[in-house]
Write an enzyme that holds these catalytic residues in place. Structure first.
Site, PDB file in Angstrom:
ATOM      1  N   ARG A 172      56.509  35.125  42.481  1.00 25.91           N
ATOM      2  CA  ARG A 172      56.380  34.067  41.487  1.00 25.91           C
ATOM      3  C   ARG A 172      57.725  33.391  41.329  1.00 25.91           C
ATOM      4  O   ARG A 172      58.757  34.049  41.286  1.00 25.91           O
ATOM      5  CB  ARG A 172      55.940  34.664  40.150  1.00 25.91           C
ATOM      6  N   ARG A 195      52.010  33.923  21.722  1.00 23.43           N
ATOM      7  CA  ARG A 195      53.391  34.218  22.088  1.00 23.43           C
ATOM      8  C   ARG A 195      54.379  33.786  21.018  1.00 23.43           C
ATOM      9  O   ARG A 195      55.585  33.922  21.208  1.00 23.43           O
ATOM     10  CB  ARG A 195      53.728  33.487  23.394  1.00 23.43           C
TER      11      ARG A 195
HETATM   12  P1  AMP Z   1      52.902  35.010  32.189  1.00 26.89           P
HETATM   13  O1  AMP Z   1      52.071  34.952  33.418  1.00 26.89           O
HETATM   14  O2  AMP Z   1      52.144  35.509  30.982  1.00 26.89           O
HETATM   15  O3  AMP Z   1      54.205  35.736  32.385  1.00 26.89           O
HETATM   16  O4  AMP Z   1      53.277  33.498  31.826  1.00 26.89           O
HETATM   17  C1  AMP Z   1      54.048  32.703  32.709  1.00 26.89           C
HETATM   18  C2  AMP Z   1      54.592  31.487  31.983  1.00 26.89           C
HETATM   19  O5  AMP Z   1      53.509  30.682  31.508  1.00 26.89           O
HETATM   20  C3  AMP Z   1      55.424  31.771  30.745  1.00 26.89           C
HETATM   21  O6  AMP Z   1      56.773  32.082  31.045  1.00 26.89           O
HETATM   22  C4  AMP Z   1      55.293  30.452  29.984  1.00 26.89           C
HETATM   23  O7  AMP Z   1      56.098  29.423  30.560  1.00 26.89           O
HETATM   24  C5  AMP Z   1      53.840  30.094  30.256  1.00 26.89           C
HETATM   25  N1  AMP Z   1      52.959  30.670  29.223  1.00 26.89           N
HETATM   26  C6  AMP Z   1      52.045  31.666  29.383  1.00 26.89           C
HETATM   27  N2  AMP Z   1      51.427  31.946  28.229  1.00 26.89           N
HETATM   28  C7  AMP Z   1      51.969  31.113  27.300  1.00 26.89           C
HETATM   29  C8  AMP Z   1      51.770  30.909  25.907  1.00 26.89           C
HETATM   30  N3  AMP Z   1      50.888  31.643  25.196  1.00 26.89           N
HETATM   31  N4  AMP Z   1      52.498  29.954  25.298  1.00 26.89           N
HETATM   32  C9  AMP Z   1      53.382  29.213  25.961  1.00 26.89           C
HETATM   33  N5  AMP Z   1      53.638  29.357  27.260  1.00 26.89           N
HETATM   34  C10 AMP Z   1      52.946  30.293  27.941  1.00 26.89           C
END
Ligand code: AMP
Length: 214
Positions: A160, A88
């Site tokens: 969520r 990310r």
């Molecule tokens: P997602 O389910 O991919 O939308 O991720 C939800 C949350 O998890 C994000 O908004 C971040 O706070 C955290 N997160 C997920 N993947 C990452 C990553 N590669 N690096 C940092 N934080 C992450």
């Protein structure tokens, strides 16, 4: 085959990654799912991650990279993986290169899902998930058969915490600032393919499968 699925929050990475993993026999590695699983289990990692997730911010790289590294060493990921939500930012992309090189593996393709901003906001704020089996639904685009109940396992659906309009706006800003530069990074490496992420879920899957030659 090792693949990264890139795209803003709401682009459909989770939905499509599950389908690609099943189609090609790859492990689905989703950092957001791993953090949420840790959160449910109340692990120190989950509690640490929550402080950032609730605000729409990225969890620190050291924590995230170590978690991914442990995950890709699992037996089911040896034949390949679809990474969803990682990397990310540039530091994570470089860490991924290092961890793969150290294992004599490489990244074969980065698929970037392209979806317009209005659609992203509509998708995220209307999303409901099953807290038990993690199936995802949308009030308009993919409603469950019985409102508020998971088709697969019968559990009551929840939203969520980070899908509120305020946090979604923050997550989109973080994407533009930190993650979008990865498109140019992987284009330069000539492993990037941009894929139209608008339209029906099945159509998007067919486009992605087509790019990967399956
Ligand atoms: P997602 O389910 O991919 O939308 O991720 C939800 C949350 O998890 C994000 O908004 C971040 O706070 C955290 N997160 C997920 N993947 C990452 C990553 N590669 N690096 C940092 N934080 C992450």
């Amino acid at each position: 085959m090792n693949v990264v699925l890139l795209g803003p929050p709401g682009a459909g990475k989770g939905t499509q990654a599950v389908r690609l993993a099943a189609h090609f026999g790859l492990a689905h590695v989703a950092t957001g799912d791993l953090f949420r699983q840790n959160l449910r289990e109340g692990t120190p990692l989950g509690l640490e991650a929550r402080r950032y997730m609730d605000q729409g911010l990225l969890v620190p790289d050291s924590v995230t990279v170590a978690m991914v590294e442990a995950r890709i060493d699992q037996p089911d990921a040896q034949a390949g993986f679809v990474l969803d939500g990682f990397p990310r930012n540039l530091a994570q992309a470089e860490a991924l290169d290092r961890m793969l090189a150290g294992r004599h593996r490489r990244l074969d393709r980065v698929l970037a899902l392209v979806v317009d901003r209005e659609a992203l906001i509509r998708r995220l704020t209307g999303r409901w998930i099953c807290p038990s089996c993690q199936a995802t639904y949308h009030v308009e685009f993919n409603p469950p058969r019985i409102p508020g109940v998971c088709d697969r396992c019968g559990t009551g659906l929840v939203q969520r915490a980070d899908d509120s309009l305020e946090t979604v706006t923050k997550r989109l800003a973080v994407y533009e600032e930190e993650t979008a530069p990865l498109v140019a990074f992987y284009r330069h490496r000539e492993i990037l393919t941009e894929v139209d992420g608008m339209g029906a879920v099945n159509d998007v899957t067919a486009r992605l499968v087509g790019v990967l030659g399956g």
